[in-house]
Design an enzyme around this catalytic site. Sequence first.
Site, short mmCIF file in Angstrom:
data_model
loop_
_atom_site.label_atom_id
_atom_site.label_comp_id
_atom_site.label_asym_id
_atom_site.label_seq_id
_atom_site.Cartn_x
_atom_site.Cartn_y
_atom_site.Cartn_z
CG MET A 34 -74.65 -33.04 0.48
SD MET A 34 -75.53 -32.61 -1.03
CE MET A 34 -74.42 -31.42 -1.73
N GLY A 35 -70.58 -35.31 1.99
CA GLY A 35 -69.29 -35.93 1.71
C GLY A 35 -68.36 -34.96 1.01
CD GLU A 39 -59.35 -28.57 9.19
OE1 GLU A 39 -59.66 -28.26 10.36
OE2 GLU A 39 -58.96 -29.71 8.88
N GLY A 40 -63.42 -27.50 6.55
CA GLY A 40 -64.65 -26.83 7.01
C GLY A 40 -65.59 -27.83 7.68
CG HIS A 41 -67.41 -30.91 5.47
ND1 HIS A 41 -66.72 -30.74 4.30
CD2 HIS A 41 -68.72 -30.69 5.19
CE1 HIS A 41 -67.57 -30.45 3.33
NE2 HIS A 41 -68.79 -30.40 3.84
N GLY A 168 -72.58 -25.10 8.57
CA GLY A 168 -71.55 -24.09 8.35
C GLY A 168 -72.16 -22.72 8.05
CG ASP A 171 -73.30 -23.67 2.31
OD1 ASP A 171 -73.03 -23.15 1.22
OD2 ASP A 171 -72.77 -24.72 2.70
CG LEU A 205 -61.29 -24.35 3.65
CD1 LEU A 205 -60.86 -25.55 4.49
CD2 LEU A 205 -60.23 -24.05 2.60
O1 PAF Z 1 -74.68 -28.25 3.12
C1 PAF Z 1 -74.78 -29.42 2.68
O2 PAF Z 1 -73.78 -30.15 2.57
C2 PAF Z 1 -76.14 -29.96 2.28
O3 PAF Z 1 -76.93 -28.96 1.72
C3 PAF Z 1 -76.88 -30.67 3.41
C4 PAF Z 1 -77.17 -29.72 4.57
C5 PAF Z 1 -76.04 -31.83 3.93
C6 PAF Z 1 -78.21 -31.23 2.91
O4 PAF Z 1 -78.01 -32.11 1.85
#
Ligand code: PAF
EC number: 6.3.2.1
Length: 305
Positions: A34-35, A39-41, A168, A171, A205
């Site tokens: 979701m933008g 660093e986790g992304h 990740g 979540d 993070l």
């Molecule tokens: O984890 C997230 O950032 C969101 O829940 C996802 C998986 C991109 C869905 O909108």
Amino acid sequence: MPIKLATTVAGLRTEGARLLGSGQGRSQGLVPTMGALHEGHAALARAAVEQNDVVVATIFVNPLQFGDAVDLDRYPRTLDADLALLEDQGVDLVFAPPVEEVYPGGEPLVRITSGRLGEKWEGASRPGHFDGALTVVAKLLHYGLPAAGLPAAGAAPGGLPAYRAYFGQKDAQQLALVRRMVADLNFPVEIVGVPTVRAVDGLALSSRNRFLSGEEREAALVLSRALRLLEERADARQPLDLDSARALVESQPLVGLDYFEVVDPETLEPLAENCRQTPFSGEALALIAAKVGPVRLIDNAPLRS
Ligand code: PAF
């Protein structure tokens, strides 16, 4: 190669097919986000780049998974910084559509239902959240299908390209639900869980950490400390003694504990009482959620012995 940006599904498919080309043994990775990337992304993107020929990341703030319009408005939008971070990791293409592209007729009448697995833990305090998240993940997985963009005649001989999507472990409930959706509804994609990235002091993070004051951030460290206690006991095959780990969290006045449980990693059902009292063995997942000041934080730790 500089990163490419697509804002329409048609653009994503054309550019995705061009990047993937044809031939045997090709693979495509998808990194849904979701933008407001951190660093986790970056770790998700790096894992995808290591394992695939072409990597597509998506940036879409999904209104369907927000209970409240204020939270949706408050969600940080940082597209330029996000593109730079993804380019640095070697991502090829970003799909960042406007809301009308994903939901052309407004809110969809039909959605994915997350069922019992989506009603507990985070689902209990955010009703409808996981239905909204799974619905958009289903759409993003379909948009990103590598075969969808290949011209019929040029479809990869000898089989479809491999398709993997990255989520990740931070979540944990979302990851468990996405795995179940993909298995139960036969989506042709492999789901890859990527370990949680932590700051040096242990804080997991999260794009929400930016809303913590200095004092709240310090207080929030009790979450990862309590999880660490359980990990140490599991490693040593001792009783987990969840009650004392809970008491540690509750001793921190700025932290309002919502739940702290040890659960089965797939069903997310609490494990029998005896795993708290008798020496730990097997596999479990410790889940924690708390409000620290105004910010709701979640964290978890896989337990193994
Ligand atoms: O984890 C997230 O950032 C969101 O829940 C996802 C998986 C991109 C869905 O909108």
